[in-house]
Scaffold this motif. Structure first.
Motif: not given
Length: 274
Positions: A39-40, A45-50, A129-131
């Motif tokens: 989930a993280v 990944l969605s946040r980084a993609r934008v 998850g963030a890494a």
């Protein structure tokens, strides 16, 4: 006429404590590690993609520019392999180390850790998850840089599949280091500074050929987590690679990655409980 309390007539204990015990709802169980990590990872990944696509372009353009600059100085052989492999891993350092250090520094300064601390999510899931999201976001830029470097320096591409092992291992090591720097830095500005210094170290110690460095700088290079990923990729450009040495470099890179992610998880727990 005196009034006798109901509890005394019934011989029962006061109803307040019993009612509190009966009405107290049990706490929600903590989420399991793997579902929470997924989930993280998806959220990050969605946040980084934008938000990170322009920065990924800058990281890729920077690495290709370094190779073009050094093309007039390095003709081929071992120095060329070092330049291409170091420039490819530099994309990972820019995103996984530099940007992740800034992200966790901002998260700590802005109170974002308090939000994660209220969720039934294991600390390891947040860090891993963030890494993983930041490391996997570097895949396109790293592949483009490696292919461009092979064309510039006329290196064989038959063993570029080694990137499939170098990327996650070097990404984990650098992402863990970046997360630890961002979480341990007492101020957001220091987290940004540490991320920039780490990326600069990856640039200077990873791109330049090792045999041309002084002894003290060579020792510092051995301490950099990305060095072993660079060495593994550089060995794969040989006509007949020493796969035992490649495996040893990848093994060291994996061990450093596990250690750095463990330190980052401890730093997250420390920062979230202060």
């Amino acid at each position: 006429m005196s009034v006798v309390p109901v509890q005394a007539v019934a011989g029962a204990a006061p109803a307040t404590g019993v009612r509190d015990e009966e009405e107290a709802a049990p706490l929600a169980p903590s989420a399991r590690l793997v579902p929470a990590l997924v989930a993280v990872y998806r959220a990050q990944l969605s946040r980084a993609r934008v938000a990170r696509i322009p920065l990924l372009f800058v990281a890729t353009f920077q690495s290709i520019g370094i190779m073009v600059l050094l093309r007039g100085v390095v003709d081929g052989g071992e120095p060329a392999r070092s330049v291409v492999s170091g420039s490819s891993v530099l994309v990972v350092a820019f995103v996984a180390l530099n940007l992740l250090a800034q992200y966790f520094g901002q998260l700590r300064a802005g109170g974002g850790l308090d939000h994660y601390a209220t969720l039934p999510v294991p600390p390891a899931a947040v860090v891993l998850g963030a890494a993983a999201a930041y490391a996997s976001f570097t895949v396109p830029g790293t592949v483009v840089t490696a292919v461009t470097g092979c064309v510039l320096f006329q290196l064989p591409m038959s063993h570029l599949w080694v990137l499939a092992a170098v990327l996650p291992l070097a990404g984990a090591a650098l992402a863990g280091l970046g997360a630890a720097l961002g979480l341990l830095a007492p101020r957001q500005e220091l987290a940004t500074l540490c991320g920039q210094l780490g990326m600069s170290a990856a640039l200077l110690l990873g791109v330049l050929p090792a045999e041309r460095m002084p002894g003290v700088i060579g020792w510092a290079r051995d301490l950099l987590p990305s060095t072993y990923g660079v060495e593994a990729l550089a060995r794969s450009f040989d006509p007949h690679p020493d796969w035992v040495a490649v495996g040893a470099d990848l093994g060291v890179c994996a061990a450093v990655g596990v250690l750095s992610l463990a330190v980052a998880t401890w730093a997250y727990r420390r920062a979230a409980t202060r």
